[in-house]
Every structure is written in C-alpha cells, then in structure tokens.
Design a protein around this motif. Structure first.
Motif, PDB file in Angstrom:
ATOM      1  N   TYR A  61       0.962  -1.242  -0.012  1.00  0.00           N
ATOM      2  CA  TYR A  61       0.185   0.009  -0.016  1.00  0.00           C
ATOM      3  C   TYR A  61       0.751   1.165   0.066  1.00  0.00           C
ATOM      4  N   CYS A  62       0.806   1.916   1.110  1.00  0.00           N
ATOM      5  CA  CYS A  62       1.519   3.354   0.996  1.00  0.00           C
ATOM      6  C   CYS A  62       3.018   3.471   0.858  1.00  0.00           C
ATOM      7  N   GLY A  63       3.530   4.568   0.457  1.00  0.00           N
ATOM      8  CA  GLY A  63       4.936   5.102   0.350  1.00  0.00           C
ATOM      9  C   GLY A  63       5.661   4.883   1.498  1.00  0.00           C
ATOM     10  N   GLY A  65       6.444   2.084   3.304  1.00  0.00           N
ATOM     11  CA  GLY A  65       7.155   1.086   2.722  1.00  0.00           C
ATOM     12  C   GLY A  65       7.283   0.131   3.955  1.00  0.00           C
ATOM     13  N   CYS A  66       6.392  -0.391   4.656  1.00  0.00           N
ATOM     14  CA  CYS A  66       6.597  -1.274   5.699  1.00  0.00           C
ATOM     15  C   CYS A  66       7.459  -2.623   5.475  1.00  0.00           C
ATOM     16  N   GLY A  67       8.195  -3.143   6.307  1.00  0.00           N
ATOM     17  CA  GLY A  67       8.428  -4.575   6.186  1.00  0.00           C
ATOM     18  C   GLY A  67       7.807  -5.533   6.865  1.00  0.00           C
ATOM     19  N   GLN A  93       2.543  -2.159  12.170  1.00  0.00           N
ATOM     20  CA  GLN A  93       1.581  -2.034  10.911  1.00  0.00           C
ATOM     21  C   GLN A  93       0.433  -1.519  11.148  1.00  0.00           C
ATOM     22  N   CYS A  94      -0.049  -0.929   9.908  1.00  0.00           N
ATOM     23  CA  CYS A  94      -1.388  -0.458  10.310  1.00  0.00           C
ATOM     24  C   CYS A  94      -2.494  -1.341   9.655  1.00  0.00           C
ATOM     25  N   ILE A  95      -3.869  -1.291   9.697  1.00  0.00           N
ATOM     26  CA  ILE A  95      -4.788  -2.253   9.216  1.00  0.00           C
ATOM     27  C   ILE A  95      -4.846  -2.620   7.800  1.00  0.00           C
TER      28      ILE A  95
HETATM   29  S1  SF4 Z   1       1.416  -0.763   6.724  1.00  0.00           S
HETATM   30 FE1  SF4 Z   1       0.267   0.818   6.624  1.00  0.00          FE
HETATM   31  S2  SF4 Z   1       1.778   2.515   7.200  1.00  0.00           S
HETATM   32 FE2  SF4 Z   1       2.840   0.430   6.425  1.00  0.00          FE
HETATM   33  S3  SF4 Z   1       3.348   0.857   4.423  1.00  0.00           S
HETATM   34 FE3  SF4 Z   1       1.574  -0.236   4.671  1.00  0.00          FE
HETATM   35  S4  SF4 Z   1      -0.144   1.096   4.469  1.00  0.00           S
HETATM   36 FE4  SF4 Z   1       1.662   2.197   4.878  1.00  0.00          FE
END
Ligand code: SF4
Length: 917
Positions: A61-63, A65-67, A93-95
């Motif tokens: 998903y977003c930029g 860039g979570c591992g 991590q987010c939902i």
């Molecule tokens: S876990 Fe959430 S904050 Fe992290 S990259 Fe994905 S969307 Fe973005």
C-alpha cells in the motif's frame, strides 16, 4: 480465499479507538489506544500450523514501505506480520498492510476461463474504421460481449493492432497508463517496451495524480528527484511541519514515529490542512501547547512567503547567510522579492486564503522555525523537517508548492544535515521506483531525461535498441502529460483530425478509469480508444472499457522490488503461485515486447535476453541485475552497483541482500555502502566520506552548477476571476481543451490560483433554495485511514467492514443551514455536465455530520464552507464500477486543471452544491 474473513480480534473499535505499539511507542499507548498492531499481536492472531513458511515482503500500500513477513501454508497466504527488524516500521503495521492478503482471492477471473484467459471484446472500438464500441461501459463486463482466447492468440492480436497503429498513425498515438503498484523490474520493462520498442513517449499514469509536483520541484531546486533525508531524521528534528499531509491516515507508521518523537522530546509540530484531521488532533493529545494548525484552503505560496518575511523581519539571526553564500543561487532575488511584495505582509495575506489565519500565528510559527533552525545549526543535527503529501502536490501550482517549501528550508539552512529536510512522502508503494525507472513522458531510468544525449545513448545500449531509435523518441511530445493523454483521446478533439490523437491506451496495474473529471473527460475518451486492460480483478472499472483484457498477477504472486519514500528498495517474495490463467506483469511485458520486436524489425534476442526459470516464468532478479548494471552509468543518481560487488565477493544474491538488510537506500555505489544498507543522507557533502568518487558526479547538489536553486514563487489574486473563468471552460464548453490553452494554466499557476471559486454568498441557505447554477461549497477530496487506492482495501473484508460506503463530511453548522441531518442521503453536484445524463455531474452518498456521526468512520473535521469526500471509496464496493452509473464516483466532481510543468491534477479545490435526495 473463497470466503472473506475478518482478522481475529481486530474490530473497528480496535483500530479506531484503541493502540500503540512496539518500540518507543509504548509511552503513548495510553494516549491513543490501539490504532496499530505489533509483531507479537499479529503473530498471536495466526493459528499455529506446522510447515508454515515466513517470507519477506513489503506492504503493497502506501509509500512508507513497511517490511512484513508473509505467513504461507502450502500455497496459501494465511497472515501478515510486521517485521520487528525492519528499519522502517520496527514491528508496527497499520490495518491496511496487515490485511493486504485479504483481497487477493476476491473477484478474480473464474478458473473456468483459465485455458483461454485473455478476453477480447466482440464489438471493439476500432481506430481504423472509426467504430466506437456500443458494449463498453454500461454492460461492459457481461461475458457475452467477449470471446476468450489463449495468451498466445491474445498477445498476437494486440501486437498486430499496436503495430498497425504505429504504422498508420505513429508510435506516440499509443499511450501506456500505469502506476506505482508495479515492481521496479516490471516498470523497467514497461518503459523499455514503450520507448525502446514501440517508440512512444506517451507513458503516463498515477504519478500525475500523486507525486509529480514533488518530482519537478525537486529537480528545480536540488537537481535530482529524491528525498534527501531518512525517516530516522524525526529523532533529530526540533520542529516538524506537515503541508497538505495527514499522515495519521495516509502514512500511519510514519505518524507513529513522529508522535513518539514528539512525546519523548516535546518538539513542536505544525499541520497545514483545511481540515482538523486526526493528525492535528493526535498531536494536540500529546501536547496542545506546542501543536499548531493552519487551516488553509489555498494561499500556500503566500503562506511560505509570509513566513519567510516574518523570519527576515524579526528573526534575521536564523537566516543562514553562510549556507546561502556557499551552497545556493537565486536567494538574493528571493529575499528582495519577499521583502518588497506587500502581499506577504500579514494583513494583506489574510485576504488571499479561503480561511483566515491569525497574523499572530504566522509570527509564532516564524519564531519556532527560527528557534529550531538555530538549534539544529548549533548542534550540526536537527532543525526543521517539512513533510508534504499528495495533498500538497495536487494543486495547479503543485511544483511551486515544493519550491516554496524548499525556499524556506534554504533560507534558514535546514537542508543537508540529519534532522533537517524538505521531505516529500509518496503515495503508492513503488511511486519512487516508478520515478527511478523513468516511467513518465520524456524520462529515462536513473533520474535522467530523454534529452540527455550521453545518458540516452547508454540506456539505448543497455536496452539493446539503437541510439537513433531513442533519439527519435526524444523528439516526440506529449502535451498536457497525464490529462493530456485523455484530452488527446477525447472524441470531440479527435473529430478535428488532430495529428496527436491517441488511438490506443494500454491500462496497466491500477484502476485507471477514475482520474479527475471522469464524467466529461475520462469516460468519453475511453469509449473511443482501443484499450488493453492488464488487470487482476474481473470487475475492475478498466475492464468495462477494455477491448482486450490481460489477467495479471497480484502482489504476493510474483517476486520483485518496491522503493519507498526514503529511497529504500525493499524485496517482495513470491508467496504463492499465480492463479490459473494469470501471468506476471514482468512476463507480459517480455512476451509482448518480443512480439512487437518481430513486427517492428527489432532484434528480440538483444532486447530481451532473459531466460525462463524452472517454474515457467522469467526471473525478475535477472532483470534487477540488468537494472543495477545500468544504474552505474555516469549521470545516474541511483548507483546500486555496490550490490553487484557484494554478490560477487560474498556470494549473496541481490534479493538476499535486500531481505537481510530490510532494504537498501539508494545510492549504494560501493561494496561497503551496500553492506551498510545504502546512504541515509544526501547533499551538502553528507555522502562524501562514504562515496570515494562522488565528486566526479556532482558538487553539493545535483543541479548542473552544484548549487541549491532558490526562486521566488508568487501568489497573486489580482486577476483571479478573469483567469478562473477561462478554466471553467473545461468540461463545459464543447471542444475546449487545456492542451490547446496551456497559457491559461500557466497564468493560473504563476498567480497561485484555484481551478474554481465557490459562490460563497449562497452559503447559509437551505439546499432547495440554492439556485442550480450556484456552487457555494469548496469540494475537497482525500483519503481515509482504512482504505488505500480504489481496488484492494475495498475488497478486503476487514477494511470494507470498517468503512463500507461513500460519504461526505459536512460541518454541523452548514448541515443545519442546509436542512440536512447526519446520515441523510445527499447529492453532491458539480458544474460540469455529464454527457451520459445531460445533468450536472453528481455523487450520491451519506452525509457525515459531526464527530459523533453514525456514518463510519465518524471523524468529521471539516471547516465551514467546505465538504470532503474520500476518493478511495469511489469505486469501492459500489455495485456498478461503470462511472456512467456509479453513484459514488468522487472524480465525477473534480476539476481537470493541472500544473503545466508537473502535470499534477488539482483535486483539492473544486466547488459544489449539496442537495438532499
Ligand atoms: S502498513 Fe500501513 S503505514 Fe505501513 S506501508 Fe502499509 S499502508 Fe503504509
């Protein structure tokens, strides 16, 4: 997944009302509750199974860039766990990321079509006969309108069509519209087939909706498209500002890192946003006394310049003249311009915004900015970090917004040291990867333009095409960039016989029917052109307009890399086999490329020397090696060559290095730097001790002269009505297009204007007393925490349940005036006339009124005189993705005006009327 499942124990309440997590964030857990999930919590939610494999990946998903690690049993993903050892998210991590596997098996093409997976529309649009399909759109995905063929037959068919179009109309009459969802390897091959093989420069896509204002702004100032800092900067900063950026919803893990830093070190924060977003409220929860909010609709440039004026006027000791003398150009003219222009003195500037800001607040922020700058300079670490998001790029003066922020940083020396940076946060997981690979009009890989002859020649050699071929592409134009593609394709313009008319569009990797002004621009254009949709979901809106559909794999079904906002290249492991009939994007580009080579007389063995692996697919790591070899060319700012040295000396493959280190930040030009995970900081000599021959590449910044370029950008409403009236022609006056009237956009940009202006004198009336030609409200669009783009999170059971339907935020006082109650069905109406209905374009949804709204997510933070709608839900779970019938399509309402240099569309400042249904 045949049956959608909710994550064990993760409820709406869990994510909205509750959490904090892991390292450092524990201290603020009490303040925020449970918005995030830790490694331990995620692991606990997985039922234990023997033989489970845990594979490394990056969130799709977003930029940020979570591992992550992806739990796989057999050939099935059973869960996602944040990586504790990943330098980006450190176990949070987010939902969205945590449920990224949920939509993988929803709405895919049925297995019964697997032996003939490519769909070809029987009644297709035909650029040679001028036939416009009658079955597109309304009944667009009815299987009876298609015949189904093998991959071989389908690709041969498309290659024949493309070759014929190139022959008859020219290469630039085929457009590729893509996104930052592709892997880096696919983006590299996509650019190779577009420019190197087909010979078109019309390659566009989601960056024009998200990030290109930051791209061109970065080039204009520092000479290279990159964020010079790293997320770790937040631990050094003395003041953090957010411009058009709501990270608590858009980049949640970054927000948590900043919130943690604020809590530990009590640093002041500023949020510039018309809404009192959850970010504003979150910072106030930590310390209301040093959390500031500027609620501006427009006037961004005036705001930068008035802050600069206040610093120059009252805090001149914070002006870093030494830095400016040694490292910058244009600053003397900038200072002179700021001081001389009456517009930037506070009382005048207040009139230039949709919503006033107290002059004393500007003075206060100038004081905090000055104080932080002095602290950072003294310590050699810290100072001011400015983050901006897509919201700040999405203005017809988006590039100037980037320049305006950078001016302030230059003035006060807040650049080129840890803890001080002008930092653009990206939208898509691989938005930076797309920019690295040059996947836009007139760009080449490794941060260079097509007009750079020596670099162009090197890339031609790398791609295996002739230098003359790429030189010919450099001569082509794509006027109007992203919006230009659809204006060039529009039937009313095509009728004029314009030579640059787009005849075919290859829509890949994203929901592309929904850019701005869907009603009068995007849909009519796609009805006319021959379209190929490379898509993973059966009922994706693209497919409703497709003449041919290529079913492509998703994240999790192929290996590849993403690059996040801090230049970190992350690995994504292949977790499961592609579904039957599906093909990885990488393979599609190679196979299609070979077929195009045969038709265009090119040597496919030179251009596509890749071998298939034992599993029958091409090896993305082999493509990555080719990319890294090219990244070493002189002129490249993305040298990753150290990874090849590590591979040779230590026997660790490229992907293995990325997995072990949790990604590598570019550049990584030497063995030593690659082993250390790449360069954390850029510019003003910060790289020099790690990069022995850096001086050969550039001086302090990557501009030609090596200096940071400062330039005054202005806000002036003197001619606002006259210029805005001309922009009102778009989508209203038949045959009027921006690409034929670029002077209007340039004038609007140079004066920092808005695409439209509300009829504010009609505010306060009941909805049925507002005349049909009046539009009293600002219309603002943006994101909501639970959803990302318009394809996946709305198909994921957990996030769909959290925010299930389209809504519009209305201020309680405005709702009362209108006679509208919380939860009422309302119609949001824009000026442009929908050609399908003959009525003004409209969206029907629920009114969310007040913080305690019964409409999820109930986070209303809108100011008076504005309404807000999340664009993520526009395709959402709507029963009909066809924009002609889709009641939730936010972008029916948005204006198509764009920044004339960056091509970024202005989604933020349309106008509307609200009616009760
Ligand atoms: S876990 Fe959430 S904050 Fe992290 S990259 Fe994905 S969307 Fe973005």
């Amino acid at each position: 997944m045949s049956k959608a499942r909710m994550r064990k124990g993760f409820t709406r309440r869990t994510f909205l009302k509750a959490s904090a997590a892991a390292t450092g964030a524990a201290a603020i857990a009490g303040k925020f509750g449970k918005e995030f999930v830790t490694t331990e919590e995620a692991e606990a939610s997985l039922a234990h199974a023997a033989g489970r494999r845990m594979l490394y990946a990056a969130c799709p998903y977003c930029g940020v860039g979570c591992g992550t690690t992806v739990a796989v049993e057999g050939d099935k993903i059973v869960g996602i766990v944040p990586r504790k050892d990943h330098p980006t998210n450190k176990g949070l991590q987010c939902i969205k990321g945590l449920t990224a596997d949920e939509p993988l098996l929803i709405d895919r093409f049925p297995a019964r079509y697997a032996d003939r997976p490519v769909w070809i529309r029987k009644d297709m649009s035909d650029p040679f006969k001028g036939h416009v399909s009658r079955t597109k759109g309304a009944d667009g995905m009815n299987p009876k309108h298609f015949r189904r063929v093998s991959w071989e037959e389908g690709m041969e068919f498309v290659a024949d069509k493309f070759a014929a179009i190139i022959k008859k109309f020219g290469p630039n009459q085929i457009a590729i519209w893509s996104s930052g969802q592709h892997f880096i390897e696919s983006l590299y091959l996509e650019n190779k087939i577009t420019k190197g093989v087909m010979g078109s420069t019309t390659i566009e896509g989601s960056p024009r909706m998200c990030m290109t204002s930051a791209v061109t702004g970065y080039f204009a100032t520092q000479g290279s498209d990159l964020s010079a800092g790293s997320y770790r900067d937040v631990d050094d900063a003395d003041f953090i500002t957010h411009w058009g950026h709501n990270p608590r919803e858009g980049h949640p893990v970054l927000f948590w890192r900043i919130a943690d830093a604020k809590n530990r070190r009590n640093i002041p924060t500023l949020v510039v946003d018309p809404r009192r977003t959850p970010t504003v409220k979150g910072y106030e929860q930590i310390n209301r006394g040093n959390s500031y909010h500027f609620p501006t609709v427009n006037g961004d440039l005036a705001l930068h310049n008035s802050l600069a004026y206040a610093i120059l006027n009252k805090h001149e000791q914070a002006v870093d003249y030494k830095f400016l003398e040694e490292h910058a150009t244009g600053w003397k003219e900038y200072i002179k311009g700021v001081k001389a222009n009456y517009n930037y003195r506070d009382p005048a500037v207040r009139k230039r915004r949709g919503i006033d800001i107290e002059p004393s607040l500007i003075e206060k922020i100038a004081e905090i900015w000055a104080d932080a700058s002095l602290k950072g300079r003294k310590r050699g670490r810290g100072g001011v970090i400015s983050f901006w998001g897509i919201g700040y790029n999405q203005h017809l003066h988006g590039q100037h917004n980037t320049i305006g922020i950078y001016n302030l940083h230059a003035l006060t020396g807040n650049t080129g040291r840890p803890g001080a940076a002008a930092f653009s946060m990206t939208g898509q997981p691989n938005a930076v990867g797309r920019r690295m690979m040059g996947g836009l009009t007139a760009r080449l890989p490794f941060n260079q333009g097509l007009n750079n002859v020596s670099h162009r020649n090197n890339i031609a050699d790398l791609w295996g095409v002739t230098r003359e071929r790429l030189a010919a592409v450099a001569e082509l134009k794509n006027v109007g960039l992203g919006i230009g593609v659809f204006e060039r394709a529009h039937p009313d313009r095509a009728k004029t016989g314009a030579k640059d008319t787009i005849q075919a569009i290859w829509l890949t990797c994203g929901t592309h029917i929904d850019p701005a002004d869907t009603a009068t621009l995007i849909r009519p254009a796609l009805m006319r052109t021959f379209n190929v949709s490379q898509e993973l979901y059966m009922h994706a809106p693209n497919n409703y307009y497709a003449d041919v559909i290529f079913p492509a794999t998703s994240w999790g079904e192929a290996s590849g890399t993403f690059c996040n906002s801090e230049r970190r290249v992350n690995i994504n492991s292949k977790c499961t086999e592609p579904l039957p009939g599906y093909m990885p994007d990488l393979d599609i580009y190679i196979e299609m490329g070979k077929k195009m080579c045969r038709r265009l007389g090119l040597d496919e063995t030179k251009i596509y020397p890749y071998k298939k692996r034992a599993d029958g697919w091409y090896d993305s790591e082999e493509v990555m090696r080719e990319i890294i070899r090219g990244s070493r060319f002189p002129g490249s700012d993305i040298d990753l060559g150290g990874m090849l040295e590590v591979e040779e000396k230590d026997g660790k493959s490229i992907y293995q290095q990325l997995a072990e280190l949790g990604g590598i930040q570019w550049p990584a030009p030497t063995y030593k730097v690659a082993k250390a995970g790449g360069l954390k900081y850029r510019f003003r000599g910060q790289e020099d001790k790690y990069w022995p021959d850096k001086a050969k590449h550039y001086r302090d910044y990557r501009t030609k002269d090596g200096y940071l370029h400062v330039r005054l950008v202005n806000n002036d409403y003197t001619k606002r009505e006259e210029i805005t009236a001309q922009m009102a022609n778009a989508g209203v006056t038949k045959g009027w297009f921006f690409i034929d009237n670029m002077n209007v956009l340039k004038a609007a940009r140079d004066n920092g204007l808005t695409p439209e202006m509300p009829d504010a004198e009609y505010l306060g009336r009941r909805w049925d007393e507002v005349p049909k030609d009046k539009f009293p409200f600002w219309f603002n669009s943006g994101i909501v925490y639970e959803h990302f783009h318009t394809a996946k999170t709305i198909r994921a059971a957990t996030t769909r349940k959290l925010v299930p339907e389209q809504y519009v935020e209305i201020h309680p006082d405005d709702a009362k005036d209108l006679g509208i109650r919380d939860g009422d069905q309302v119609k949001v109406v824009a000026k442009r006339v929908d050609p399908d209905t003959g009525r003004q374009a409209e969206v029907i949804c629920r009114a969310s009124v007040g913080d305690g709204s019964k409409v999820k997510p109930a986070r209303n933070s809108i100011p008076r005189g504005m309404v807000f709608q999340p664009w993520n839900l526009q395709v959402a779970d709507n029963p009909d993705p066809d924009p002609a019938k889709n009641k939730w399509m936010t972008n029916k309402l948005t204006h198509r005006a764009f920044d004339p240099v960056s091509g970024q569309v202005d989604y933020k400042k349309g106008v509307c009327r609200v009616e009760k249904v």
